[in-house]
Write a protein that holds these residues in place. Structure first.
Motif, PDB file in Angstrom:
ATOM      1  N   THR A 192       0.772  -1.143  -0.049  1.00  0.00           N
ATOM      2  CA  THR A 192       0.073   0.021  -0.009  1.00  0.00           C
ATOM      3  C   THR A 192       1.148   1.266  -0.050  1.00  0.00           C
ATOM      4  OG1 THR A 192      -0.176  -0.094   2.364  1.00  0.00           O
ATOM      5  CG2 THR A 192      -1.983  -1.101   1.198  1.00  0.00           C
ATOM      6  N   GLU A 193       0.441   2.467  -0.629  1.00  0.00           N
ATOM      7  CA  GLU A 193       1.178   3.374  -0.959  1.00  0.00           C
ATOM      8  C   GLU A 193       0.058   4.820  -0.602  1.00  0.00           C
ATOM      9  OE1 GLU A 193       4.283   3.975  -0.859  1.00  0.00           O
ATOM     10  OE2 GLU A 193       4.863   1.961  -1.264  1.00  0.00           O
ATOM     11  N   GLN A 194       0.520   5.871  -0.338  1.00  0.00           N
ATOM     12  CA  GLN A 194      -0.217   7.078  -0.329  1.00  0.00           C
ATOM     13  C   GLN A 194       0.578   8.082  -0.975  1.00  0.00           C
ATOM     14  OE1 GLN A 194      -1.527   8.672   3.499  1.00  0.00           O
ATOM     15  NE2 GLN A 194      -2.643  10.634   2.315  1.00  0.00           N
ATOM     16  N   ALA A 195      -0.125   8.787  -2.033  1.00  0.00           N
ATOM     17  CA  ALA A 195       0.377   9.887  -2.947  1.00  0.00           C
ATOM     18  C   ALA A 195      -0.664  10.897  -2.677  1.00  0.00           C
ATOM     19  CB  ALA A 195       0.671   9.202  -4.316  1.00  0.00           C
ATOM     20  N   GLY A 196      -0.350  11.963  -2.054  1.00  0.00           N
ATOM     21  CA  GLY A 196      -1.122  13.013  -2.450  1.00  0.00           C
ATOM     22  C   GLY A 196      -2.548  12.587  -1.689  1.00  0.00           C
ATOM     23  N   ALA A 197      -3.860  12.829  -2.151  1.00  0.00           N
ATOM     24  CA  ALA A 197      -4.914  12.588  -1.815  1.00  0.00           C
ATOM     25  C   ALA A 197      -5.232  11.039  -1.890  1.00  0.00           C
ATOM     26  CB  ALA A 197      -6.160  13.582  -2.492  1.00  0.00           C
ATOM     27  N   TRP A 198      -4.346  10.244  -2.577  1.00  0.00           N
ATOM     28  CA  TRP A 198      -4.743   8.922  -3.324  1.00  0.00           C
ATOM     29  C   TRP A 198      -4.338   8.039  -2.199  1.00  0.00           C
ATOM     30  CZ3 TRP A 198      -8.179   7.740  -7.019  1.00  0.00           C
ATOM     31  CH2 TRP A 198      -8.548   8.753  -7.813  1.00  0.00           C
ATOM     32  N   HIS A 199      -4.873   7.021  -1.976  1.00  0.00           N
ATOM     33  CA  HIS A 199      -4.557   5.635  -1.335  1.00  0.00           C
ATOM     34  C   HIS A 199      -4.338   4.614  -2.211  1.00  0.00           C
ATOM     35  CE1 HIS A 199      -4.655   7.482   3.032  1.00  0.00           C
ATOM     36  NE2 HIS A 199      -5.304   8.275   2.322  1.00  0.00           N
ATOM     37  N   PHE A 200      -3.196   3.965  -2.453  1.00  0.00           N
ATOM     38  CA  PHE A 200      -3.264   2.849  -3.444  1.00  0.00           C
ATOM     39  C   PHE A 200      -3.101   1.621  -2.752  1.00  0.00           C
ATOM     40  CE2 PHE A 200      -1.818   6.621  -5.426  1.00  0.00           C
ATOM     41  CZ  PHE A 200      -2.482   6.670  -6.627  1.00  0.00           C
ATOM     42  N   ALA A 201      -3.454   0.456  -3.322  1.00  0.00           N
ATOM     43  CA  ALA A 201      -3.137  -0.893  -2.721  1.00  0.00           C
ATOM     44  C   ALA A 201      -2.834  -1.704  -3.906  1.00  0.00           C
ATOM     45  CB  ALA A 201      -4.103  -1.403  -2.042  1.00  0.00           C
ATOM     46  N   GLU A 202      -2.023  -2.990  -3.776  1.00  0.00           N
ATOM     47  CA  GLU A 202      -1.772  -3.849  -4.882  1.00  0.00           C
ATOM     48  C   GLU A 202      -1.908  -5.067  -4.247  1.00  0.00           C
ATOM     49  OE1 GLU A 202       1.917  -5.713  -7.600  1.00  0.00           O
ATOM     50  OE2 GLU A 202       2.380  -4.263  -5.879  1.00  0.00           O
ATOM     51  N   LYS A 203      -2.709  -6.241  -5.078  1.00  0.00           N
ATOM     52  CA  LYS A 203      -2.646  -7.296  -4.686  1.00  0.00           C
ATOM     53  C   LYS A 203      -2.695  -8.498  -5.474  1.00  0.00           C
ATOM     54  CE  LYS A 203      -3.798 -10.623  -1.385  1.00  0.00           C
ATOM     55  NZ  LYS A 203      -2.773 -11.080  -0.380  1.00  0.00           N
ATOM     56  N   ASN A 204      -1.609  -9.351  -5.803  1.00  0.00           N
ATOM     57  CA  ASN A 204      -1.499 -10.368  -6.809  1.00  0.00           C
ATOM     58  C   ASN A 204      -1.378  -9.554  -7.965  1.00  0.00           C
ATOM     59  OD1 ASN A 204      -1.280 -12.146  -4.490  1.00  0.00           O
ATOM     60  ND2 ASN A 204      -3.557 -12.601  -4.824  1.00  0.00           N
ATOM     61  N   GLY A 205      -0.689  -8.475  -8.188  1.00  0.00           N
ATOM     62  CA  GLY A 205      -0.633  -8.028  -9.627  1.00  0.00           C
ATOM     63  C   GLY A 205      -1.975  -7.233 -10.000  1.00  0.00           C
ATOM     64  N   ALA A 206      -2.948  -7.051  -9.268  1.00  0.00           N
ATOM     65  CA  ALA A 206      -4.059  -6.205  -9.422  1.00  0.00           C
ATOM     66  C   ALA A 206      -4.035  -5.004  -8.291  1.00  0.00           C
ATOM     67  CB  ALA A 206      -5.181  -6.759  -9.259  1.00  0.00           C
ATOM     68  N   TYR A 207      -4.554  -3.969  -8.851  1.00  0.00           N
ATOM     69  CA  TYR A 207      -4.425  -2.615  -8.338  1.00  0.00           C
ATOM     70  C   TYR A 207      -5.751  -1.813  -7.923  1.00  0.00           C
ATOM     71  CZ  TYR A 207      -0.079  -3.231 -11.074  1.00  0.00           C
ATOM     72  OH  TYR A 207       1.051  -3.877 -11.789  1.00  0.00           O
ATOM     73  N   ILE A 208      -5.685  -1.102  -6.967  1.00  0.00           N
ATOM     74  CA  ILE A 208      -6.784  -0.086  -6.655  1.00  0.00           C
ATOM     75  C   ILE A 208      -6.074   1.285  -6.106  1.00  0.00           C
ATOM     76  CG2 ILE A 208      -7.327  -0.826  -4.129  1.00  0.00           C
ATOM     77  CD1 ILE A 208     -10.299  -0.401  -4.844  1.00  0.00           C
ATOM     78  N   ALA A 209      -6.955   2.312  -6.592  1.00  0.00           N
ATOM     79  CA  ALA A 209      -6.648   3.445  -5.969  1.00  0.00           C
ATOM     80  C   ALA A 209      -8.038   4.248  -5.414  1.00  0.00           C
ATOM     81  CB  ALA A 209      -6.135   4.585  -7.017  1.00  0.00           C
ATOM     82  N   VAL A 210      -7.771   4.759  -4.040  1.00  0.00           N
ATOM     83  CA  VAL A 210      -9.007   5.241  -3.581  1.00  0.00           C
ATOM     84  C   VAL A 210      -8.663   6.793  -3.154  1.00  0.00           C
ATOM     85  CG1 VAL A 210     -10.471   5.334  -1.422  1.00  0.00           C
ATOM     86  CG2 VAL A 210      -9.543   2.980  -2.348  1.00  0.00           C
TER      87      VAL A 210
END
Length: 832
Positions: A712-730
C-alpha cells in the motif's frame, strides 16, 4: 466516603449525557388478539418505501394500552453497582453503562416473538449554578424522564425503529441534580431500542455515576480506556493464534470471560501484558463471531463487544472433482458444523451421527415454530424433507411424528390468517418459504384441518400453488428485489430446492429448476474465484467480511468446485440431498483469462430499479448499482464492491450509526445512512454523497484493510494498494485519513463531511503496467468537482468521464443510457 465515576465538565454547546446506571431489560412475552393483515400488499415495496409501511396489529394494541398509563417512578436512591431493581416479578442488577463511542444509551437487538421491553436508567448531573437549559431527547420506543423526582415528560412516539425527537426546557438546581429515565417498547424482530439526551445550556455540567466505596473509580476508568482501544489485528483469521490486543493498565492481572460459539472461555490478561491469546484458530470453530469480553473491577461489570471471522485454513484445501463427491463432503461437514437447528439435524441423521441428539434438536426447533418465532418458515420447510425420507422407517417413535404433524397443521401460513406474532412476511425470501410450506403442508395432509385457518389441506395446497406461481411470475420478470444478496440467495435456494425435490406439481418443479438456474447464473457471473462479491440489495457485516462462510460461496463450491466448503448455510443440506445440478455452461463465467475483461449489466427489482454493473478481470472484480435513490435514506444496500480476495477488498459507505458494534440496519459498515449517486465505467467508480446534516454520522468511509494487501502507498490525496498484480486507488474529495486507533485501525479510511465525492479506480499489470506506473497515471488524472453536484474526470485509459447529480454518466461525450438487459442481463467479453 462514597466512590463515584466522575466525568469532566462538558462545555460543548450540545453535550451528550450518556453515562448512566442502567437496570438492564425487563422482558415480558406478550399475547394479543389474533388478527389478520391486508393481503393486497406488495411484499417487496418496503425495500424502497421503508419497513414501517407494514405495521403488525399487535403493535397498535400495545401502543394504545401504553399511552393510557405512565411508568412507575422507582426509588433511584438504591441504584448503585452491586444492587438490584425488582420489577414485574423480575430482578435486574444495576450496571454502569459504557457507551464505547455510542452517543445513545442502547440495548438494540433481535426478539423472535413480541416482547415488552422496559428499562430504567439513572444518573447525576452537577452544575455550578441554578439555571434553565434545553434537553434534546431522542428515542426509539418511549422515554419517560424525571428530574429531581418530578416528571418532565412521557414521550411516546413508538415509531418502530425510527428515531423521534422532542425538546424540553428544564430547570437545574445548583449542585447535584438527579435524572431518572424509563424506556419502553414492543420488540418485533430486529428492534432499535435506545434513548439519547443532549444538554444545551449556559453551564458546564459534570456527570457523576455512583459506585460502592470499595470500587476504585480510577481503576474503572483505566480499564475502560484500555478496552476502548482494544482490537484484533485482522478481521479474518484462518491460521495461527487469535490475539486480542489490549494492554493491562492495572498492577494486578485481569480476569476475562469471552463466549465463542456458546462456550465460555476464561482468559487472563497478565500484569504488563499487551494481548489476550485465545488460542489457535483451528480450535475455535468457524464463522463470523460476535463476541463480548467481560471483566469486573470491584462491583462494576465491564463488557466490550467485538467481532471476528474464523475460518480454519484446512477447509480451504478440501477439493473434489465431481459434484456427487462435493455434495457428500459438504453434507458430512455440515452435519458437524451446521449448528443446532432442523436442517443441521437432518444432515446429522443422513451422515450417521447421533440420532438422539438430532431428535432433540428437531423437537426444540418445533417448539420455536409452534411459538411462531420469526424465521420459523426457514426451518419448518425442513420437516417436509424429513417426513419424506424417514416417516416410514422405525428411526423415530410415532409420538415424534405426531409432534411434526401437529406443528404443520397448527402453523400460520400467511397474513390472511389470524395471528399475534411478529413473523416477517414482507420480503421475497420469506414469501417464497411461506408459500412453499403452505403448498407442501397441504400436499402432505390434504384431508387434515389446518387449525389456524380452519381450512383443509387441499385448500392450502391450492392456495400455496397459486401463490407460488404468482411468485415465480414476478421473479422471472423482476429478478431479485434483494439483488445478489449473499445473505438471502441461500434462503431462496432453500425454498426452491424443497419445491423442486418434493412438489407433486410438475409445473412447480420446472419453475423451481428454472429459478435455480437463474440464481446460479447470477452467482457464477458475479463471483471471483467462487466468492460472490458484488453490490447487494441486503447486506450485513458478517457477509461483507465473511466470504469464506457465506452461503453463496458454498453453493459455488458444491456446484462447480470453486469457492470453498463451509457449514453456515441451510441451503447446503437440501442441495446435497437433491439431484439438482447447476448448468455446466455457467462455469466459463467463474473466471476470466489475463487478457480478458468481462462486463455484466442487468436489471433487477420492480421496474428494474436496480441497475447493476459488474466489471471482472483476472485479478479482481468491481461492481456497483447505478443511480439508485441518490440522496435518500438507505437501508442495507451495499452499493459498491472492489474485490481481490476474501481478505483484500474495498467498499465505501455512509454509516447508518456511530456505534461500531451496533445492530442497526444500516449499520456501521453495512448499508448506507444516506445513499450516494453511483456511476461506474469499467474499473472506475464514482460515488457522490449529499447527506442530510441532521444525520448523526458526519463522515463517510472506505473499508481498506492495509495488512491484507501485498503493498500500500499514499500519494497526495490518493491511497493505493496492490494484490497479486491487481491494483486499486481510492480518493475522497474531502481527504481520507487511515485510522490508527480503535477496533478498525489500519483498515478504515475516514473522510469528514456530509457532502463528498469518492473515486475507486481498479486496474492490473496487464492494463496499466507496473504498480508505479498505475500510481503515476492515477495521480495525473484530472479531476473537477463542483462538490458534490457534478464531477468530471480525465482518465488516461478511459478518456473523459462526466457525471451530473441529475442525469447520466457520459464517457467521451456519449451518455451511457443503454439498456442493462433486463433480468438476464447483457454479458460482454473483451479480449485485449
Amino acid at each position: 466516603m462514597t466512590s463515584r465515576l466522575q466525568y469532566e465538565p462538558m462545555r460543548l454547546k450540545k453535550a451528550v449525557i450518556n453515562r448512566w446506571l442502567t437496570s438492564g431489560i425487563f422482558e415480558t412475552k406478550m399475547k394479543f388478539e389474533p388478527m389478520t393483515m391486508d393481503v393486497d400488499v406488495d411484499v417487496n415495496e418496503w425495500l424502497t418505501k421503508g419497513f414501517s409501511i407494514h405495521e403488525n396489529p399487535c403493535r397498535k394494541e400495545f401502543v394504545t394500552n401504553r399511552r393510557a398509563r405512565v411508568p412507575v417512578k422507582i426509588d433511584h436512591e438504591q441504584a448503585q453497582p452491586g444492587a438490584a431493581l425488582a420489577l414485574q416479578g423480575q430482578e435486574k442488577p444495576w450496571e454502569v453503562y459504557f457507551p464505547w463511542g455510542n452517543p445513545n444509551v442502547e440495548w438494540s437487538g433481535f426478539w423472535y416473538v413480541p416482547t415488552h421491553l422496559c428499562t430504567y436508567a439513572v444518573t447525576k448531573i452537577v452544575t455550578s449554578s441554578a439555571h434553565q437549559a434545553k434537553l434534546i431527547v431522542r428515542t426509539c420506543g418511549s422515554l419517560t424522564l424525571w428530574l429531581n423526582g418530578k416528571l418532565v415528560t412521557d414521550f411516546t412516539p413508538f415509531t418502530r425503529n425510527i428515531e423521534q425527537e422532542t425538546e424540553l426546557t428544564v430547570d437545574f438546581q445548583e449542585g447535584l441534580n438527579e435524572l431518572a429515565v424509563c424506556c419502553e417498547d414492543l420488540a418485533e424482530r430486529d428492534t432499535q431500542y435506545y434513548f439519547n439526551i443532549e444538554y444545551e445550556g449556559p453551564d458546564a455540567i459534570q456527570i457523576r455515576v455512583p459506585l460502592d466505596p470499595n470500587t476504585s473509580a480510577e481503576d474503572v476508568k483505566a480499564v475502560e480506556e484500555a478496552l476502548e482501544d482494544a482490537y484484533f489485528p485482522k478481521d479474518i483469521v484462518t491460521s495461527g493464534d487469535v490475539k486480542w490486543m489490549i494492554t493491562n493498565p492495572l498492577k494486578d492481572r485481569l480476569h476475562f470471560s469471552v463466549t465463542i460459539h456458546g462456550h465460555v472461555h476464561d482468559v487472563m490478561l497478565e500484569r504488563g501484558a499487551a494481548d489476550i491469546n485465545l488460542g489457535d484458530a483451528s480450535r475455535l470453530g468457524m464463522g463470523f463471531i460476535t463476541m463480548c469480553f467481560h471483566t469486573k473491577v470491584g462491583s462494576v461489570n465491564i463488557s466490550k463487544p467485538t467481532a471476528l471471522l474464523l475460518y480454519p485454513k484446512a477447509y480451504r484445501d478440501i477439493q473434489a472433482d465431481t459434484i456427487e463427491e462435493r455434495k457428500r463432503l459438504a453434507l458430512s461437514h455440515y452435519g458437524g458444523l451446521g449448528g443446532a437447528h432442523i436442517h443441521a439435524a437432518i444432515a446429522q441423521i443422513v451422515t450417521g451421527r447421533d440420532v438422539s441428539a438430532a431428535k432433540e434438536t428437531i423437537l426444540r426447533g418445533i417448539q420455536g415454530i409452534n411459538e411462531r418465532r420469526d424465521c420459523s418458515d426457514f426451518y419448518l420447510i425442513g420437516l417436509f424433507k424429513l417426513w419424506k425420507e424417514y416417516r416410514h422407517t422405525d428411526l423415530f417413535e410415532p409420538e415424534f411424528w405426531e409432534e411434526i404433524k401437529s406443528c404443520i397443521l397448527n402453523f400460520r401460513y400467511w397474513i390472511d390468517e389470524p395471528g399475534d406474532d411478529v413473523m416477517w412476511f414482507f420480503s421475497e425470501n420469506h414469501a417464497l418459504l411461506f408459500h412453499a410450506c403452505e403448498y407442501l403442508g397441504g400436499q402432505l395432509f390434504p384431508e387434515g384441518i389446518f387449525t389456524n385457518s380452519g381450512e383443509s389441506g387441499l385448500i392450502h395446497r391450492q392456495k400455496g400453488e397459486q401463490r407460488l406461481i404468482q411468485w415465480f411470475e414476478r421473479f422471472f420478470e423482476e429478478g431479485l428485489a434483494e439483488w445478489n444478496s449473499s445473505a438471502y440467495i441461500p434462503i431462496d435456494v432453500t425454498g426452491l430446492l424443497h419445491i423442486y425435490d418434493l412438489a407433486e406439481s410438475e409445473q412447480l418443479r420446472n419453475l423451481a429448476k428454472q429459478a435455480m438456474d437463474l440464481l446460479y447464473s447470477y452467482m457464477a457471473i458475479n463471483a471471483h474465484h467462487g466468492f460472490v462479491a458484488a453490490s447487494y440489495g441486503r447486506s450485513y457485516e458478517k457477509e461483507l467480511k465473511g466470504h469464506y462462510t457465506v452461503g453463496t460461496t458454498s453453493l459455488c463450491w458444491i456446484g462447480y468446485g470453486v469457492g470453498n466448503l463451509n457449514g453456515h448455510s441451510i441451503s447446503n443440506v437440501i442441495l446435497c440431498l437433491s439431484d439438482y445440478e447447476p448448468p455446466r455452461s455457467y462455469e466459463s463465467y467463474l473466471s476470466v483469462a489475463e487478457n480478458e475483461q468481462l462486463i455484466f449489466k442487468n436489471e433487477q427489482g420492480k421496474d428494474g430499479y436496480a441497475k447493476l454493473y459488474m466489471y471482472k478481470r483476472s485479478g479482481f472484480t468491481i461492481s456497483s448499482i447505478s443511480n439508485y435513490r441518490p440522496g435518500l435514506r438507505g437501508y442495507q444496500e451495499h452499493v459498491v464492491e472492489a474485490f481481490f480476495t476474501p481478505e483484500a477488498q474495498v467498499w465505501v459507505n455512509h454509516p447508518g450509526e456511530l456505534y461500531r458494534f451496533g445492530s442497526g440496519r444500516p449499520s456501521y459498515w453495512a448499508g448506507n445512512g444516506y445513499l450516494p449517486k453511483v456511476s461506474q465505467y469499467k474499473g472506475l467508480c464514482i460515488l457522490m454523497y449529499q447527506i442530510d446534516p441532521k444525520h448523526s454520522v458526519d463522515f463517510t468511509h472506505a473499508y481498506f484493510p492495509v495488512s491484507e494487501f501485498d503493498r500500500t502507498e499514499q500519494a497526495g490525496a490518493w491511497h493505493f494498494a496492490e494484490k497479486n498484480g491487481a491494483y486499486i486507488a481510492v480518493y475522497a474529495q474531502n481527504g481520507a485519513e487511515l485510522m490508527r486507533t480503535g477496533p478498525d485501525r489500519g483498515r478504515e479510511l475516514r473522510s469528514r463531511g456530509y457532502d463528498n465525492v469518492w473515486l475507486l479506480r481498479t486496474s492490473d499489470r496487464q492494463e496499466s503496467g507496473s504498480f508505479e506506473q498505475f500510481m503515476n497515471d492515477v495521480c495525473a488524472m484530472e479531476r473537477k468537482v463542483i462538490s458534490p453536484i457534478e464531477v468530471s474526470i480525465a482518465d488516461r485509459k478511459y478518456g473523459c468521464l462526466h457525471v451530473p447529480w441529475e442525469g447520466h454518466l457520459s464517457v467521451n461525450g456519449i451518455e451511457q443510457t443503454e439498456q442493462f438487459g433486463g433480468v438476464t442481463g447483457r454479458i460482454e467479453r473483451i479480449t485485449s
